[in-house]
Design an enzyme around this catalytic site. Structure first.
Site, PDB file in Angstrom:
ATOM      1  N   HIS A  31       0.821  -1.206   0.000  1.00  0.00           N
ATOM      2  CA  HIS A  31       0.000   0.000   0.000  1.00  0.00           C
ATOM      3  C   HIS A  31       0.860   1.262   0.000  1.00  0.00           C
ATOM      4  CE1 HIS A  31       1.039   0.758   4.204  1.00  0.00           C
ATOM      5  NE2 HIS A  31       0.836  -0.530   4.420  1.00  0.00           N
ATOM      6  N   GLU A  36      -1.929  -7.408   7.335  1.00  0.00           N
ATOM      7  CA  GLU A  36      -0.600  -7.379   7.945  1.00  0.00           C
ATOM      8  C   GLU A  36      -0.566  -8.299   9.158  1.00  0.00           C
ATOM      9  OE1 GLU A  36       2.506  -7.318   7.853  1.00  0.00           O
ATOM     10  OE2 GLU A  36       2.853  -5.179   7.380  1.00  0.00           O
TER      11      GLU A  36
END
Length: 365
Positions: free
Chosen positions: A11, A84
Site C-alpha cells: 500500500h 498485515e
C-alpha cells in the site's frame, strides 16, 4: 499447471509509516503522499494486463488497489487473510515506545525469531502459514492468469521468502517499497521470483510538505469516555483539506480539544478547550496521556507539523453545553455524539484520530 503471474504491491504511505508506528491490523488510511503513490502505481501499471485484482480488506491497501482497478472494469476481491501481521498490544505504539516498554523481548522481534509473538499477537510462523495459504489459493484459482495483489510490507516479505526459499530469519536483500510492483510466479506447485523492485532509479513521489520547514502546531485533545465505554466525539465543519472536500466530505468527527495558545501548557489548553467545546470542567489532574502523535497535518490549504497529546477523561454520560465560544467557533461545531468502538470501526465517515477504536478498546480493557 499453467504459470500464474502475481504482481504484488504494498500500500501507499500512511502517517503511521512516518511515525514508525506498528500498524498491524489497525485500519489506517493513506496520507497525501500515499494517495499520490497509489496514483503513480496506477500509471506505472497502465499498460499491464490483469485478469483479477485482490487486496487486503484494510483501507490503506484497498485504496491503493482501487487506484489501479479504476477504469479497468475489474472488481476488487478483498481477502482478510492478506492483512498485515497481528502485532497484538504493540499495535498503535511506535518502535521507540515498544523498545522501551518491552526491552526484554523486543530483541526477538529484531532477530526475526520465528516462534516469537508480541503479546496477544501472532508469530512469524503463524503469519507465514496464513499468507502462504492465501497466496497459493489465489494462484490456484487463476491458473495461467496475471493478477494484482495489494497488501502490506509483511505480506510481501513472506511472498519474497516463498519465491526465493529464504528462511524467516534471513535478511532480505531489498526493502519493500510503498506502491511499487514486484513479480512472482506459481507453476507446478512451486513459487519463483520474477522481479523484485529496487529503490535505485525509482522516482520519488513528492508530498505537499516536502522541502518545507513546517510550523509546529501543538494540541491537547481529550478522550472523554463514559462508563459504558463510549467516547464523546464532536462534529466539525472547519479546517477540512481540499482533498477531503473533493471526495465529498463536508464535516469530520474528532475528540474535543485544540491547539495551545502562546505560552500555554498542554494541560491548560486541555482544560480550556474541553470547557469551551463541551462545558465539562476538568479540575486537578486531567488524567493520563494515553497517546501521542507527531505528523504532517493539513489545515485548510496549509501544512503544519502536528504534535498532539491525548488525555483520558472518565466521566458519566452528559450532553455537551459549549461555553464561551466565538460566533465563528459555533459555526464550525455542528454537533456531538457518543461512539462505541464498534460504531467507529464500522463507520466510513471521517473520524480522527486514526485508530481511535483500538485506542478506546485499550483504555477500557
Amino acid at each position: 499447471m499453467p504459470r500464474t503471474l502475481l504482481c504484488l504491491a504494498r500500500h501507499g504511505e500512511t502517517n503511521w509509516n512516518i511515525e514508525r508506528r506498528f500498524q498491524g491490523q489497525f485500519d489506517i488510511a493513506l496520507n497525501a503522499r500515499g494517495r499520490a503513490q497509489a496514483q503513480a502505481l496506477a500509471r506505472e501499471l497502465d499498460e499491464k494486463h490483469f485478469d483479477r485484482v485482490y487486496s487486503s480488506d484494510l483501507r490503506r491497501a484497498l485504496t491503493t488497489a482501487e487506484a489501479v482497478a479504476e477504469g479497468r472494469g475489474l472488481k476488487i476481491r478483498t481477502v482478510p487473510e492478506l492483512r498485515e501481521k497481528n502485532d497484538g498490544v504493540w499495535q498503535g505504539h511506535t518502535h521507540a515506545e515498544v523498545q522501551v516498554i518491552y526491552e526484554d523481548i523486543y530483541p526477538h522481534y529484531l532477530s526475526r525469531k520465528a516462534s516469537f509473538a508480541a503479546p496477544d499477537g501472532e508469530t512469524l510462523e503463524q503469519f507465514r502459514e496464513r499468507v502462504a495459504a492465501a497466496l497459493t489459493a489465489i494462484a490456484r484459482e487463476n491458473e495461467g492468469r496475471t493478477v494484482l495483489v495489494v497488501a502490506h510490507a509483511g505480506v510481501l516479505d513472506i511472498a519474497w521468502r516463498l519465491a526465493t526459499g529464504k528462511r524467516l530469519d534471513e535478511k532480505r536483500e531489498y526493502p519493500v517499497l510503498n506502491a511499487t510492483p514486484n513479480w512472482i510466479a506459481y507453476e507446478d506447485g512451486k513459487w519463483s521470483l520474477v522481479d523484485w523492485a529496487r529503490p535505485e532509479g525509482r522516482p520519488e513521489i513528492a508530498a505537499p510538505w516536502d522541502g518545507s520547514k513546517l510550523p509546529r502546531r501543538e494540541a491537547a485533545r481529550a478522550l472523554i469516555v463514559e462508563t459504558g465505554g463510549r467516547a464523546l466525539l464532536m462534529q466539525y465543519a472547519g479546517g477540512l483539506s481540499p482533498h477531503f472536500l473533493e471526495l465529498g466530505h463536508h464535516h469530520f468527527w474528532a475528540t474535543p480539544g485544540g491547539a495551545l495558545k502562546e505560552g500555554e501548557s498542554f494541560t491548560a489548553a486541555l482544560r480550556r478547550e474541553v470547557y469551551e467545546e463541551t462545558g465539562l470542567v476538568v479540575s486537578g489532574d486531567p488524567g493520563p496521556v494515553v497517546a501521542t502523535r507527531e505528523f504532517p497535518m493539513e489545515l485548510g490549504e496549509d501544512w503544519h507539523q502536528a504534535v498532539e497529546r491525548y488525555y483520558l477523561i472518565r466521566t458519566e454520560e452528559f450532553a455537551p453545553a459549549p461555553q464561551g465560544q466565538t460566533e465563528e467557533e459555533k459555526t464550525h461545531t455542528l454537533g456531538w455524539r457518543w461512539w462505541s468502538p464498534e460504531e467507529i470501526a464500522a463507520s466510513r465517515e471521517l473520524i480522527f484520530p486514526e485508530g481511535l477504536e483500538a485506542l478506546l478498546r485499550k483504555v477500557m480493557s
